[in-house]
Write a protein that holds these residues in place. Structure first.
Motif, PDB file in Angstrom:
ATOM      1  N   ILE A 284       1.005  -1.091  -0.110  1.00  0.00           N
ATOM      2  CA  ILE A 284       0.116  -0.046   0.052  1.00  0.00           C
ATOM      3  C   ILE A 284       0.905   1.176  -0.028  1.00  0.00           C
ATOM      4  N   TRP A 285       0.587   2.100  -0.980  1.00  0.00           N
ATOM      5  CA  TRP A 285       1.129   3.600  -0.725  1.00  0.00           C
ATOM      6  C   TRP A 285       0.226   4.647  -0.834  1.00  0.00           C
ATOM      7  N   LYS A 286       0.188   5.496   0.165  1.00  0.00           N
ATOM      8  CA  LYS A 286      -1.172   6.548   0.319  1.00  0.00           C
ATOM      9  C   LYS A 286      -2.441   5.751   0.074  1.00  0.00           C
ATOM     10  N   ASN A 287      -2.874   4.909   0.607  1.00  0.00           N
ATOM     11  CA  ASN A 287      -3.947   4.285   0.526  1.00  0.00           C
ATOM     12  C   ASN A 287      -4.443   3.601  -0.782  1.00  0.00           C
ATOM     13  N   THR A 288      -3.306   3.329  -1.679  1.00  0.00           N
ATOM     14  CA  THR A 288      -3.699   2.764  -2.816  1.00  0.00           C
ATOM     15  C   THR A 288      -2.807   1.495  -2.940  1.00  0.00           C
ATOM     16  N   CYS A 289      -3.394   0.368  -3.302  1.00  0.00           N
ATOM     17  CA  CYS A 289      -2.780  -0.887  -3.539  1.00  0.00           C
ATOM     18  C   CYS A 289      -2.055  -0.960  -4.677  1.00  0.00           C
TER      19      CYS A 289
END
Length: 422
Positions: A284-289
């Motif tokens: 996950i990076w900044k709430n994005t998978c």
């Protein structure tokens, strides 16, 4: 004894900060290390047989092998020290002594290609009989990565933990002592196979925790010895060190994800299909998978499965509409630069007919290390000349502009660098 060991195993596995949970289980970097080290052993053997190994540890293929082992942290801290060339003592005597060097190369070759336990034990006995000064069972750490179900790692903390559990007084430094410990560990592992693993790294990790005073066996507590002050101090230091390592791992993982996200975003904006490493789809990076940026499967027709599986672990790939790999990126925050180059090497050899650009992505503080690795003779060959590198800050600062103004992969030429092969 059996009940005590069972209880220790349960406590070891229940501790979220134990090496079982932070190193052994669900650790893709640990699994990648097996491939890196096995390949490095092959290159070490080849360089010795061709007479180009050199007369020093620094710059040799063996340095890359033991550095990759030491990078496994915790259990393998200090694993490289035994192989450092100590010129005043002339140890380990495998750098200047040609016969010893060839014997060591033969040992590695025979162990790497062995298919039976008996063959490796014979090679250990043969190596021990040569009495090569300074070359002891630290070599077992290499054996572990070649045959993890047969040979455990070996260091001071593991031996100390073994002695506490078994009541033995084994000392570090001799092959006979290592083999005694190994036999007993195989016995314990068999009796507790439902709780541990066929991979002896799990049990070695337990002994490491005991030897590091993070776990205290009941026998030690019942012995009448006052452990309270010394052991408490050791345990506090061990806990603090482990927490620092975990915090560093979290930070490294986040930066790794940040770079993958930036590369995926840039690739998509330039019109390419993107592949994110198979084991990173759930990062996950900044709430994005990260898997949302990736093709669901990597199709590489005509490539053997072992090579295809290795390529699928490359951090980011850009593919054109025809499915050809245009660019490949390995993000190396703290893990082995050498292992990243090897994965790019596999891709280069497998896709020799394609014009694929290869990139290492790393922090600025590792630029010197990248140059040193790319300057190795093995990577000076023609097929590796297209490996470039991009520093984290360059990608961070320019990603948005490249997304906006770039038209194809050539935009990377503005921020990438190459090692000087002159």
């Amino acid at each position: 004894m059996a009940e005590q060991l069972k209880n220790l195993i349960l406590a070891y596995k229940a501790d979220p900060e134990s090496v079982y949970n932070t190193w052994f289980i669900n650790n893709e970097e640990r699994l990648k290390a097996f491939r890196t080290i096995k390949s490095g052993v092959g290159q070490t053997v080849e360089s010795i047989e061709r007479g180009v190994f050199g007369s020093d540890f620094k710059g040799s293929p063996l340095e890359a092998v033991v550095t990759a082992i030491a990078e496994q942290k915790q259990v393998f801290d200090g694993a490289a020290h035994a192989f450092y060339w100590k010129p005043k003592l002339r140890i380990p005597d495998i750098y200047e002594h040609e016969d010893n060097k060839r014997s060591f190369g033969l040992f590695l070759r025979q162990c790497a290609t062995a298919t039976q336990e008996r063959q490796i034990l014979q090679e250990i006995v043969r190596l021990d009989q040569l009495k090569i000064k300074g070359l002891g069972p630290a070599t077992a750490n290499i054996l572990y990565f070649l045959h993890p179900t047969l040979f455990p790692p070996f260091n001071t903390s593991i031996v100390r933990g073994f002695n506490q559990i078994s009541g033995s007084k084994l000392k570090l430094g001799s092959w006979p002592a290592y083999l005694v410990m190994r036999d007993r560990m195989l016995e314990w592992n068999f009796h507790h196979r439902d709780s541990l693993s066929k991979d002896l790294g799990a049990l070695a990790g337990l002994l490491f925790e005991i030897g590091s005073a993070r776990l205290i066996p009941e026998t030690a507590l019942e012995s009448g010895i006052d452990h309270s002050a010394a052991v408490s101090a050791d345990r506090i230091k061990s806990f603090e060190k482990r927490r620092r390592e975990i915090a560093e791992d979290i930070n490294e993982s986040e930066e790794h994800s940040e770079m993958q996200h930036a590369l995926a975003q840039l690739g998509r904006s330039l019109g390419y299909r993107v592949w994110i490493a198979q084991n990173d789809h759930r990062r996950i990076w900044k709430n994005t998978c990260l898997g949302e940026f990736s093709d669901p499967a990597l199709e590489l027709p005509g490539i053997d499965k072992p090579v295809r599986d290795t390529i699928a672990l490359i951090d980011v790939l850009w593919l054109n509409a025809a499915g050809d790999i245009v660019c490949a990126f390995e993000v190396e925050k703290s893990t082995s630069i050498y292992s990243g180059i090897l994965r790019l090497q596999d891709l280069s050899l497998a896709l020799s007919a394609h014009d694929t650009h290869l990139y290492l992505i790393a922090p600025g503080k590792r630029e010197k290390e990248i140059k040193a690795q790319l300057s190795r003779p093995v990577f000076r060959q023609k097929q590796f000349r297209n490996i470039s590198y991009i520093l984290f800050d360059e990608l961070r600062q320019n990603c948005e502009a490249m997304c906006r103004f770039g038209s194809d992969a050539s935009v990377l030429e503005k921020i990438c660098k190459q090692a000087d092969f002159t």
